[in-house]
Every structure is written in structure tokens, then in C-alpha cells.
Scaffold this motif. Structure first.
Motif, PDB file in Angstrom:
ATOM      1  N   TYR A   1      -6.089  63.700  12.243  1.00  0.00           N
ATOM      2  CA  TYR A   1      -7.441  63.290  12.651  1.00  0.00           C
ATOM      3  C   TYR A   1      -7.791  63.817  14.034  1.00  0.00           C
ATOM      4  O   TYR A   1      -8.856  64.385  14.265  1.00  0.00           O
ATOM      5  CB  TYR A   1      -7.546  61.758  12.625  1.00  0.00           C
ATOM      6  CG  TYR A   1      -8.871  61.244  13.136  1.00  0.00           C
ATOM      7  CD1 TYR A   1      -9.984  61.171  12.303  1.00  0.00           C
ATOM      8  CD2 TYR A   1      -9.019  60.850  14.470  1.00  0.00           C
ATOM      9  CE1 TYR A   1     -11.208  60.718  12.776  1.00  0.00           C
ATOM     10  CE2 TYR A   1     -10.233  60.402  14.955  1.00  0.00           C
ATOM     11  CZ  TYR A   1     -11.317  60.328  14.108  1.00  0.00           C
ATOM     12  OH  TYR A   1     -12.527  59.881  14.588  1.00  0.00           O
ATOM     13  N   PHE A   2      -6.860  63.652  14.990  1.00  0.00           N
ATOM     14  CA  PHE A   2      -7.184  64.033  16.366  1.00  0.00           C
ATOM     15  C   PHE A   2      -7.292  65.551  16.513  1.00  0.00           C
ATOM     16  O   PHE A   2      -8.027  66.042  17.370  1.00  0.00           O
ATOM     17  CB  PHE A   2      -6.153  63.472  17.350  1.00  0.00           C
ATOM     18  CG  PHE A   2      -6.314  61.995  17.559  1.00  0.00           C
ATOM     19  CD1 PHE A   2      -7.462  61.491  18.147  1.00  0.00           C
ATOM     20  CD2 PHE A   2      -5.340  61.099  17.145  1.00  0.00           C
ATOM     21  CE1 PHE A   2      -7.639  60.135  18.345  1.00  0.00           C
ATOM     22  CE2 PHE A   2      -5.507  59.741  17.325  1.00  0.00           C
ATOM     23  CZ  PHE A   2      -6.656  59.259  17.932  1.00  0.00           C
ATOM     24  N   SER A   3      -6.558  66.278  15.682  1.00  0.00           N
ATOM     25  CA  SER A   3      -6.643  67.730  15.733  1.00  0.00           C
ATOM     26  C   SER A   3      -8.083  68.162  15.396  1.00  0.00           C
ATOM     27  O   SER A   3      -8.652  69.053  16.020  1.00  0.00           O
ATOM     28  CB  SER A   3      -5.606  68.298  14.763  1.00  0.00           C
ATOM     29  OG  SER A   3      -5.786  69.644  14.554  1.00  0.00           O
TER      30      SER A   3
ATOM     31  N   GLU B   1     -14.020  68.827  17.932  1.00  0.00           N
ATOM     32  CA  GLU B   1     -15.435  68.449  18.042  1.00  0.00           C
ATOM     33  C   GLU B   1     -15.765  68.051  19.488  1.00  0.00           C
ATOM     34  O   GLU B   1     -16.798  68.423  20.033  1.00  0.00           O
ATOM     35  CB  GLU B   1     -15.691  67.276  17.085  1.00  0.00           C
ATOM     36  CG  GLU B   1     -17.149  67.011  16.824  1.00  0.00           C
ATOM     37  CD  GLU B   1     -17.327  65.866  15.822  1.00  0.00           C
ATOM     38  OE1 GLU B   1     -16.478  65.712  14.912  1.00  0.00           O
ATOM     39  OE2 GLU B   1     -18.302  65.111  15.980  1.00  0.00           O
ATOM     40  N   VAL B   2     -14.834  67.289  20.094  1.00  0.00           N
ATOM     41  CA  VAL B   2     -15.027  66.883  21.494  1.00  0.00           C
ATOM     42  C   VAL B   2     -15.135  68.134  22.380  1.00  0.00           C
ATOM     43  O   VAL B   2     -16.007  68.226  23.240  1.00  0.00           O
ATOM     44  CB  VAL B   2     -13.867  65.962  21.958  1.00  0.00           C
ATOM     45  CG1 VAL B   2     -13.875  65.774  23.469  1.00  0.00           C
ATOM     46  CG2 VAL B   2     -13.942  64.614  21.253  1.00  0.00           C
ATOM     47  N   ARG B   3     -14.258  69.114  22.135  1.00  0.00           N
ATOM     48  CA  ARG B   3     -14.287  70.342  22.959  1.00  0.00           C
ATOM     49  C   ARG B   3     -15.599  71.111  22.752  1.00  0.00           C
ATOM     50  O   ARG B   3     -16.152  71.666  23.692  1.00  0.00           O
ATOM     51  CB  ARG B   3     -13.083  71.235  22.621  1.00  0.00           C
ATOM     52  CG  ARG B   3     -11.806  70.783  23.347  1.00  0.00           C
ATOM     53  CD  ARG B   3     -10.712  71.836  23.240  1.00  0.00           C
ATOM     54  NE  ARG B   3     -10.305  72.062  21.871  1.00  0.00           N
ATOM     55  CZ  ARG B   3      -9.383  71.318  21.230  1.00  0.00           C
ATOM     56  NH1 ARG B   3      -8.779  70.330  21.846  1.00  0.00           N
ATOM     57  NH2 ARG B   3      -9.069  71.577  19.980  1.00  0.00           N
ATOM     58  N   ARG B   4     -16.105  71.102  21.511  1.00  0.00           N
ATOM     59  CA  ARG B   4     -17.395  71.785  21.257  1.00  0.00           C
ATOM     60  C   ARG B   4     -18.514  71.123  22.057  1.00  0.00           C
ATOM     61  O   ARG B   4     -19.353  71.779  22.657  1.00  0.00           O
ATOM     62  CB  ARG B   4     -17.723  71.749  19.755  1.00  0.00           C
ATOM     63  CG  ARG B   4     -17.082  72.890  18.966  1.00  0.00           C
ATOM     64  CD  ARG B   4     -17.730  73.072  17.596  1.00  0.00           C
ATOM     65  NE  ARG B   4     -17.611  71.886  16.745  1.00  0.00           N
ATOM     66  CZ  ARG B   4     -16.518  71.592  16.024  1.00  0.00           C
ATOM     67  NH1 ARG B   4     -15.467  72.401  16.048  1.00  0.00           N
ATOM     68  NH2 ARG B   4     -16.490  70.503  15.281  1.00  0.00           N
TER      69      ARG B   4
ATOM     70  N   PRO C   1     -11.391  55.409  15.724  1.00  0.00           N
ATOM     71  CA  PRO C   1     -11.676  54.414  14.684  1.00  0.00           C
ATOM     72  C   PRO C   1     -10.364  53.887  14.104  1.00  0.00           C
ATOM     73  O   PRO C   1      -9.404  54.640  13.931  1.00  0.00           O
ATOM     74  CB  PRO C   1     -12.449  55.220  13.628  1.00  0.00           C
ATOM     75  CG  PRO C   1     -11.967  56.632  13.795  1.00  0.00           C
ATOM     76  CD  PRO C   1     -11.607  56.791  15.257  1.00  0.00           C
ATOM     77  N   GLY C   2     -10.328  52.595  13.793  1.00  0.00           N
ATOM     78  CA  GLY C   2      -9.077  51.984  13.346  1.00  0.00           C
ATOM     79  C   GLY C   2      -8.557  52.497  12.017  1.00  0.00           C
ATOM     80  O   GLY C   2      -7.350  52.459  11.760  1.00  0.00           O
ATOM     81  N   PHE C   3      -9.447  53.027  11.152  1.00  0.00           N
ATOM     82  CA  PHE C   3      -8.987  53.400   9.800  1.00  0.00           C
ATOM     83  C   PHE C   3      -7.998  54.552   9.820  1.00  0.00           C
ATOM     84  O   PHE C   3      -7.272  54.764   8.869  1.00  0.00           O
ATOM     85  CB  PHE C   3     -10.175  53.716   8.873  1.00  0.00           C
ATOM     86  CG  PHE C   3     -10.976  54.911   9.301  1.00  0.00           C
ATOM     87  CD1 PHE C   3     -10.541  56.200   9.078  1.00  0.00           C
ATOM     88  CD2 PHE C   3     -12.207  54.732   9.931  1.00  0.00           C
ATOM     89  CE1 PHE C   3     -11.283  57.303   9.475  1.00  0.00           C
ATOM     90  CE2 PHE C   3     -12.954  55.828  10.344  1.00  0.00           C
ATOM     91  CZ  PHE C   3     -12.490  57.106  10.111  1.00  0.00           C
ATOM     92  N   ILE C   4      -7.927  55.307  10.933  1.00  0.00           N
ATOM     93  CA  ILE C   4      -6.974  56.427  10.933  1.00  0.00           C
ATOM     94  C   ILE C   4      -5.530  55.927  10.979  1.00  0.00           C
ATOM     95  O   ILE C   4      -4.598  56.672  10.730  1.00  0.00           O
ATOM     96  CB  ILE C   4      -7.233  57.444  12.077  1.00  0.00           C
ATOM     97  CG1 ILE C   4      -7.047  56.800  13.450  1.00  0.00           C
ATOM     98  CG2 ILE C   4      -8.600  58.057  11.959  1.00  0.00           C
ATOM     99  CD1 ILE C   4      -7.173  57.810  14.589  1.00  0.00           C
ATOM    100  N   PHE C   5      -5.364  54.648  11.280  1.00  0.00           N
ATOM    101  CA  PHE C   5      -4.008  54.068  11.300  1.00  0.00           C
ATOM    102  C   PHE C   5      -3.700  53.337   9.993  1.00  0.00           C
ATOM    103  O   PHE C   5      -2.632  52.765   9.848  1.00  0.00           O
ATOM    104  CB  PHE C   5      -3.866  53.118  12.497  1.00  0.00           C
ATOM    105  CG  PHE C   5      -4.278  53.780  13.783  1.00  0.00           C
ATOM    106  CD1 PHE C   5      -3.456  54.747  14.355  1.00  0.00           C
ATOM    107  CD2 PHE C   5      -5.491  53.493  14.389  1.00  0.00           C
ATOM    108  CE1 PHE C   5      -3.846  55.400  15.516  1.00  0.00           C
ATOM    109  CE2 PHE C   5      -5.885  54.148  15.550  1.00  0.00           C
ATOM    110  CZ  PHE C   5      -5.064  55.095  16.115  1.00  0.00           C
TER     111      PHE C   5
END
Ligand SMILES: Cc1ncc(COP(=O)(O)O)c(C=O)c1O
Length: 390
Positions: A16-18, A23-26, A358-362
Motif C-alpha cells: 500500500y505505502f509503495s 501519489e504523495v511524491r506526485r 487508513p486502518g483497512f491496510i492492516f
């Protein structure tokens, strides 16, 4: 023409973070000032001694060649003394410690070492995503065990017993992933919990892999290790890391500790995959492990100051949370009127330029939660509050 991928590559999703950090960098490249409260990437410096040891070691002509597959003697001895002083655990530095390129790497090596196809793996229904992803990559069957929110996000041992007893003939449950202080909920570790886990592992002949990167962050009592429990080394492996506790996430230094047969078995796999790390990293890591209690207290005092700001940030979002959490994050429940956590987090990113996880990634149980990191100066967290309220 496209050469077909292995099934595991088709079935595995990019971390997810990858994806999200791209997106954050864009957004940053487009000139937006993003406040990143999403990831646990410490922004504080390692100790001055650590940096000094790195520089000094890098200047030695002997520092640049291949290194032993199980790390330098100095690093292993440093880890053994750290375990003794921090957790009161005796480890044989020659046979019971294996340095790793971060504990994340260890998850793969352990899984490759112990899991046959279709073997069962118990993962917490909320937890570090790699336990599940790697288990699936090696063809194991993942079974989630419930965490009881009422009991402070403790494992539901009865449900776990049912899961183990339901293992099909020939496909035993082999590994139980455990992680306390728990990420993402911040539930603290207790000795009673570790004792129960070790008993469970003995009773059911399961390997407990305890992931322990947060024991020194905002801990309310003396840090503990699973390996402090009698009989733990017979059924348990502990992963640990300098990423969070020593502000060295980018250095990629972690290790696993257990009894000799397990360490040897993982080394057999690992030595075919990668090689010993850069010697100056290992020398500096050994130095970092001698950081004083005062150094850790100072770091925690900074996080404590940020904690108040994060609580105010969550209040501004209308989220609720408990105040006894340990580790590098605060886990918080979304207000009832929010329909989708994903839309909520995306809206915050696009419209307020604040990123939270978001919590769902865990795990699906995290649908109504978010996780906020303490790895940002409190002034930036306050700017985030102003953006929300403004
Ligand atoms: C619970 C947990 N385990 C392991 C890791 C990975 O740590 P490392 O940097 O040592 O690979 C993380 C990182 O976020 C984590 O939260």
C-alpha cells in the motif's frame, strides 16, 4: 509480447505505502506541502556516537569487502549485551543471533524456512501486512485470529485453538505471528501474554514468531521480550530492529534471535539469498546498541510532546482513541458519520494535503480506523490541525 508472471506475482498486490507514497511524491512535485503522518519513518537522528562509528569504520581499508553471512562478531555481541541489559535475556552471540536487513526481511526468510505449501499460518486480524503477504507468496494458508478490542486488542486464544484444531490432515498450522507492543493498535506487551503464547506454542507445536520493534517507544514500563519466558527459545523466534527504536529505519539493520537449530536453519536459506551487510553499518549498529537510557528517554520525550499534538489533531477530525497506546502511532476510530475510510483518507490528502494511514491496510477489521504516526515535528502536526479547522 508479455512473458506471463508467476501466480504469486499475479496474486500479490504492491505494498500500500509503495503505491500511496508515489501519489504523495506526485503531489509534492506539483508544489503541494504534504504533511505525512502516514508512515513510521523516524525523522530524528541516530545518536552522535552511531554516526561517528559509521564514519570511522568507513575510512578503514578493510571495511569494504564481503562480510560474514551471519554478521560481524562485534554486532552479534552488541545485540547479545543489548538483550541482556534491556530485557534480561541471555543470548549466545555465536549461535543464537542472526543479523538481518531489517526485520521485514526476516519475515520472508522465516517463512521460506518453515512453511510448506498449504501449511497454516496464524496472523493477527490487524497487523503488519507483510505477515500475510509473505505467507501467501510461499503458498501457505493464512488464517486470521481475532483481536479482542474489549480486552485491549489481545489475541482471542480460544478462537486460535479452534483454528489450529481445524487444520486439515497433512497441513498443520506451523507459524503464529505475534507483535506486542502491537502495531497498529498500540496495545502494550505483557509478560502474561507472552507466557500464554509460549504455552500455546508448546501445546500445539507451533512456532511463534514475535515481532518486537516497538518495545522501547513510549513504553510505560520496562521493555520485555518473548524470549524472557521459560521455554520460549524452543518454540519461538524474536525479530527486532534498530529502525524505530534507534532512528535508523533507512539503515536496514535488524536481527532475529532464537535457539541454535532455528538460527542455523534460517541462515541456510538466507545465505543463499543475500550476503552480510556493509561493515560500517554493522559497526555503527553495535555502537547504537550502547545508547544510554537517557538517550532513549530524550527520544521518548519528543514523541510524548508530539502525542499531545496528535491527540488534538484526532480531536479535530472527530476521531476517538485510547491514551494508553505504545509505539510510534496512534490508532483511532473514525466518527460514525464517515462512510468510507478510504474516501476519508483520500479526501484529507487531496484537499488538506495531510496523509494518514487508513486502518483497512492492516486487515478488514481496521475499516473504521485510521493510524497516525508520531514521526513529524509537533509544529507540523499543529499546521495540520489548522488546515482541518481552517
Ligand atoms: C510491526 C512491524 N514489524 C516490522 C516492521 C519492519 O521493520 P524493519 O524496518 O526492521 O524492516 C515494521 C515497520 O513498520 C512494523 O511496523
Amino acid at each position: 509480447m508479455i512473458i506471463p508472471l508467476a501466480h504469486r506475482a499475479d496474486q500479490t498486490q504492491e505494498y500500500y505505502f509503495s503505491v500511496k507514497l508515489a501519489e504523495v511524491r506526485r503531489l509534492q512535485a506539483a508544489g503541494h506541502d504534504i504533511i505525512n503522518l502516514g508512515i513510521g519513518n523516524p525523522d530524528l537522528m541516530p545518536s552522535a556516537n552511531t554516526i561517528g562509528a559509521l564514519i570511522q569504520s568507513a575510512q578503514q581499508p578493510t571495511a569494504h569487502g564481503y562480510q560474514p553471512y551471519k554478521g560481524t562478531v562485534g554486532l552479534r555481541q552488541g545485540i547479545a549485551s543489548f538483550y541482556k541489559t534491556t530485557y534480561g535475556v541471555d543470548l549466545n552471540s555465536e549461535t543464537e543471533i542472526l543479523p538481518l536487513i531489517g526485520s521485514k526481511e526476516g519475515i520472508t526468510h522465516i517463512s521460506l524456512t518453515f512453511l510448506n505449501e498449504n501449511d497454516g499460518v496464524l496472523v493477527p486480524e490487524l497487523g503488519y501486512p507483510a505477515y500475510r503477504a509473505v505467507s501467501q507468496m510461499v503458498g501457505a494458508q493464512v488464517s486470521e485470529y481475532p483481536l479482542l478490542e474489549q480486552g485491549g486488542w489481545q489475541p482471542d486464544w480460544e478462537a486460535m485453538t479452534d483454528r489450529v484444531n481445524a487444520s486439515p490432515e497433512g497441513s498443520p498450522t506451523k507459524i503464529l505471528w505475534l507483535n506486542y507492543p502491537h502495531m497498529p493498535t498500540g496495545a502494550p506487551a505483557t509478560y502474561a501474554l507472552f507466557e500464554k503464547a509460549v504455552r500455546f506454542a508448546h501445546d500445539h507445536q507451533i512456532l511463534i514468531c514475535h515481532d518486537n520493534p516497538y518495545s522501547l517507544i513510549l513504553n510505560k514500563k520496562k521493555p520485555i521480550s518473548l524470549l524472557a519466558v521459560d521455554g520460549a527459545k524452543e518454540v519461538g523466534i524474536e525479530l527486532n530492529s534498530l529502525s524505530k527504536s534507534h532512528n535508523m529505519a533507512g539503515w536496514r539493520i535488524g536481527w532475529l534471535a532464537s535457539s541454535k537449530p532455528y538460527v542455523d536453519a534460517v541462515l541456510t536459506i538466507k545465505s543463499n539469498v543475500d550476503s552480510g551487510q556493509f561493515k560500517p553499518l554493522m559497526d555503527a549498529a553495535a555502537e547504537a546498541l550502547t545508547n544510554s537510557e537517557a538517550w532513549h528517554e530524550e527520544r521518548n520525550a519528543v514523541y510524548q510532546g508530539r502525542l499531545d499534538a496528535v491527540h488534538a489533531f484526532l480531536d479535530a477530525l472527530g476521531c476517538t482513541y485510547t491514551t494508553d497506546q505504545e509505539g510510534l502511532f496512534i490508532w483511532a476510530k473514525l466518527p460514525d458519520h464517515v462512510e468510507s475510510a478510504e474516501a476519508f483518507v483520500d479526501d484529507l490528502l487531496l484537499n488538506k494535503h495531510i496523509f494518514i494511514a487508513p486502518g483497512f491496510i492492516f486487515g478488514p477489521k481496521g475499516n473504521r480506523y485510521v493510524r497516525v504516526s508520531l514521526c513529524m515535528p509537533k509544529e507540523r502536526i499543529r499546521t495540520g490541525i489548522e488546515r482541518i479547522l481552517g
